[in-house]
Design an enzyme around this catalytic site. Structure first.
Site, PDB file in Angstrom:
ATOM      1  N   HIS A 283     -10.689  -5.175  -2.284  1.00 33.82           N
ATOM      2  CA  HIS A 283      -9.332  -5.375  -1.797  1.00 33.82           C
ATOM      3  C   HIS A 283      -9.332  -5.621  -0.301  1.00 33.82           C
ATOM      4  O   HIS A 283     -10.166  -5.099   0.426  1.00 33.82           O
ATOM      5  CB  HIS A 283      -8.407  -4.211  -2.163  1.00 33.82           C
ATOM      6  N   ILE A 284      -8.376  -6.419   0.115  1.00 33.16           N
ATOM      7  CA  ILE A 284      -8.174  -6.722   1.523  1.00 33.16           C
ATOM      8  C   ILE A 284      -6.902  -6.021   1.965  1.00 33.16           C
ATOM      9  O   ILE A 284      -5.833  -6.254   1.398  1.00 33.16           O
ATOM     10  CB  ILE A 284      -8.038  -8.240   1.763  1.00 33.16           C
ATOM     11  N   HIS A 285      -7.034  -5.163   2.965  1.00 35.38           N
ATOM     12  CA  HIS A 285      -5.856  -4.555   3.581  1.00 35.38           C
ATOM     13  C   HIS A 285      -5.294  -5.562   4.582  1.00 35.38           C
ATOM     14  O   HIS A 285      -6.044  -6.103   5.403  1.00 35.38           O
ATOM     15  CB  HIS A 285      -6.233  -3.298   4.365  1.00 35.38           C
TER      16      HIS A 285
ATOM     17  N   ASP B  56       0.851  -1.183   0.000  1.00 28.47           N
ATOM     18  CA  ASP B  56       0.000   0.000   0.000  1.00 28.47           C
ATOM     19  C   ASP B  56       0.890   1.237   0.000  1.00 28.47           C
ATOM     20  O   ASP B  56       1.812   1.336   0.814  1.00 28.47           O
ATOM     21  CB  ASP B  56      -0.906  -0.006   1.235  1.00 28.47           C
TER      22      ASP B  56
ATOM     23  N   ASN C  51     -13.099  -2.626   3.377  1.00 30.51           N
ATOM     24  CA  ASN C  51     -14.072  -1.533   3.396  1.00 30.51           C
ATOM     25  C   ASN C  51     -15.088  -1.796   2.291  1.00 30.51           C
ATOM     26  O   ASN C  51     -14.714  -2.142   1.172  1.00 30.51           O
ATOM     27  CB  ASN C  51     -13.376  -0.191   3.172  1.00 30.51           C
TER      28      ASN C  51
ATOM     29  N   VAL D 124     -11.197   3.038  -3.552  1.00 26.45           N
ATOM     30  CA  VAL D 124     -10.976   2.374  -4.837  1.00 26.45           C
ATOM     31  C   VAL D 124     -12.025   1.281  -4.948  1.00 26.45           C
ATOM     32  O   VAL D 124     -12.068   0.365  -4.113  1.00 26.45           O
ATOM     33  CB  VAL D 124      -9.554   1.788  -4.948  1.00 26.45           C
TER      34      VAL D 124
END
Length: 112
Positions: free
Chosen positions: A98-100, A30, A85, A94
Site C-alpha cells: 500500500h501507498i500512503h 486511512d 513501508n 498490513v
C-alpha cells in the site's frame, strides 16, 4: 498470501471510505490519519510487500502512482507525500502493498 484487512476491504467484507476504484486498484481513507488528508492506494492483486513485486508488476506499480496523483488532485492536494513501508522493521503492519498519500499540512525531513 493470507487474508488481510485490505483484502476484506477489497471484498467489501468490512466497510471503508472508498475514494476511488478501478479494475487494478482501490483507494480509501486511512482510519488512523496522520495528516488532514491521508489515504491508501492498494493493488487488488495481493502483493505482501514492495520487495515481493516482480518485473511482471511493473505496469501495476506505475498505475498505483498515477492513481495516487489523480486522487490527490481530487482531494485538493498540490503538495503531498507518498510513503511505502517495506517490512515490519519499516513499520509495515498490513502485509498487502500500500501507498500512503498524506497532505494538507507541511512535512519535515527526515520523516523519522
Amino acid at each position: 498470501m493470507s487474508e488481510t484487512i485490505f483484502s476484506l476491504i477489497i471484498n467489501r467484507e468490512i466497510p471503508a471510505n472508498i475514494l476511488y476504484e478501478d479494475d487494478l486498484s482501490l483507494v480509501f481513507s486511512d482510519i488512523n490519519a496522520q495528516a488532514p488528508v491521508h489515504f491508501l492506494v492498494i493493488p487488488k492483486k495481493p502483493i505482501p510487500k514492495l520487495s515481493d513485486a516482480t518485473e511482471d508488476d511493473q505496469a501495476l506499480l506505475g498505475h498505483l502512482l498515477l492513481v495516487a496523483n489523480k486522487v490527490a488532485a481530487e482531494q485538493g492536494l498540490t503538495d503531498f507525500r507518498l510513503n511505502v513501508n517495506n517490512g515490519a522493521g519499516a513499520s509495515q503492519t498490513v502485509f498487502h502493498l500500500h501507498i500512503h498519500v498524506l497532505g494538507g499540512r507541511p512535512f519535515s525531513w527526515p520523516p523519522g
